[in-house]
Design a protein around this motif. Structure first.
Motif, PDB file in Angstrom:
ATOM      1  N   SER A   1      53.213  47.245 -12.945  1.00 51.15           N
ATOM      2  CA  SER A   1      53.339  46.168 -13.776  1.00 51.15           C
ATOM      3  C   SER A   1      53.179  46.723 -15.198  1.00 51.15           C
TER       4      SER A   1
ATOM      5  N   VAL B   1      44.169  33.318 -11.690  1.00 47.63           N
ATOM      6  CA  VAL B   1      45.353  33.439 -12.385  1.00 47.63           C
ATOM      7  C   VAL B   1      46.533  32.454 -11.697  1.00 47.63           C
TER       8      VAL B   1
ATOM      9  N   ASN C   1      53.526  40.104 -18.646  1.00 47.52           N
ATOM     10  CA  ASN C   1      53.073  39.091 -19.214  1.00 47.52           C
ATOM     11  C   ASN C   1      52.433  37.825 -18.401  1.00 47.52           C
ATOM     12  N   LYS C   2      52.456  37.953 -17.212  1.00 56.14           N
ATOM     13  CA  LYS C   2      52.048  37.020 -16.300  1.00 56.14           C
ATOM     14  C   LYS C   2      50.507  37.252 -15.834  1.00 56.14           C
TER      15      LYS C   2
ATOM     16  N   ILE D   1      55.628  41.903 -10.460  1.00 53.36           N
ATOM     17  CA  ILE D   1      55.666  40.724 -11.152  1.00 53.36           C
ATOM     18  C   ILE D   1      55.524  41.318 -12.772  1.00 53.36           C
ATOM     19  N   SER D   2      56.039  40.446 -13.759  1.00 52.88           N
ATOM     20  CA  SER D   2      55.801  40.952 -14.989  1.00 52.88           C
ATOM     21  C   SER D   2      54.468  41.175 -15.640  1.00 52.88           C
TER      22      SER D   2
ATOM     23  N   LEU E   1      49.540  33.042  -9.145  1.00 55.22           N
ATOM     24  CA  LEU E   1      49.576  34.330  -8.577  1.00 55.22           C
ATOM     25  C   LEU E   1      48.326  34.537  -7.725  1.00 55.22           C
TER      26      LEU E   1
END
Length: 296
Positions: free
Chosen positions: A273, A39, A7-8, A4-5, A42
């Motif tokens: 990540s 989060v 920025n998340k 997952i990126s 997520l």
């Protein structure tokens, strides 16, 4: 599977991972803190997975690549652990003596990401040698948590001496041109700084990625050109930079420092990540250009 990126993921989670990775908190505390985060969208498992390495993502150059040859080589380390071993990657078509680069891993042994970095260098025409600090204990165990514990259990001064011995070994390598660079990441960034200060007569260029400087008065002994790569969100390392920069200026060292915006400690490592593809590529292209300038 891709991570997952970044920025998340909340900055707190990256900070806690950094604390965990450097031994300031244990795994249970790290996981407990992650569990306390809310989060959006997520799961706890997704965040935990994103922050820990997936080395299937990290291979950019296959060990079967036709352009290179990779072998394991032992070297003598009389002031360290007597014998060391590293991953030597040589370009297959060396027409002239090739420049030499020592590659230094993070604080968990010679994992697949760092071996891939050595192969990337060989693809670009460098002879690369990546020692494994864990060799005296049987080598990188295939697991970062275990590797981190193993490295922490070892005598730090002897590890430093092993890398000094590895630099001596590589400097004299028969197919090399005698010009030695060193690049390292995290703990390896510290080792890059330490080698530039401890054996300035051997090191012709150094590129530490998010590494702390050499200890004490050694900081004043750096002579060779040095390119320092920093992540913006890396307070632990970045807090050491002002004093280090002052010493480099005082001693008129040829240095350049780059800070990469919105990046985390470990942004070049493409297995988690924290990886930032754009900034990692920029930092790596600068690294290659710097080595070509000073080693070829």
């Amino acid at each position: 599977m891709s991570h997952i990126s970044a920025n998340k993921i909340p900055q707190q989670a990256f900070d806690w991972y950094d604390d965990y990775a450097h031994g300031d908190i244990d795994r249970r505390t790290f996981l407990s803190r992650l569990g306390s985060l809310s989060v959006a969208g997520l799961t706890f498992g997704a965040v935990t997975s994103a922050l820990t390495p997936n080395y299937a993502l990290a291979e950019q150059v296959s060990f079967n690549d036709q352009d290179i040859k990779a072998t394991y080589q032992e070297f003598d380390s009389p002031k360290g652990h007597v014998k060391g071993q590293g991953y030597l990657v040589v370009p297959n078509n060396i027409s002239n003596a090739a420049p030499l680069v020592l590659v230094v891993h993070e604080n968990r042994g010679l994992n697949p990401y760092v071996k891939d970095v050595a192969r990337r260098l060989a693809k670009q025409g460098f002879i690369a040698f990546a020692p494994d600090a864990l060799y005296p204990l049987g080598g990188y165990p295939g697991n970062d948590d275990q590797g981190r514990s193993m490295q922490r259990s070892m005598d730090r001064e002897k590890i430093d001496q092993d890398f000094i011995a590895a630099a001596n070994y590589l400097k004299k390598y028969a197919l090399g041109n005698g010009k030695l660079g060193v690049v390292g990441f995290c703990f390896g960034g510290y080792v890059s700084n330490m080698l530039a200060a401890t054996i300035p007569n051997l090191v012709n260029a150094a590129v530490p990625f998010y590494g702390t400087p050499a200890k004490g008065d050694l900081i004043k002994q750096v002579e060779a050109p040095i390119m320092l790569q920093f992540a913006e969100n890396d307070k632990r390392v970045n807090d050491t930079w002002p004093d280090y920069e002052a010493a480099l200026k005082t001693n008129k060292v040829n240095y350049i420092a780059h800070f990469y915006p919105n990046t985390q400690h470990g942004f070049h490592n493409d297995s988690t990540s924290r990886y930032d593809p754009k900034m990692a590529e920029l930092a790596w292209s600068r690294t290659l250009a710097f080595f070509r300038q000073h080693l070829v």
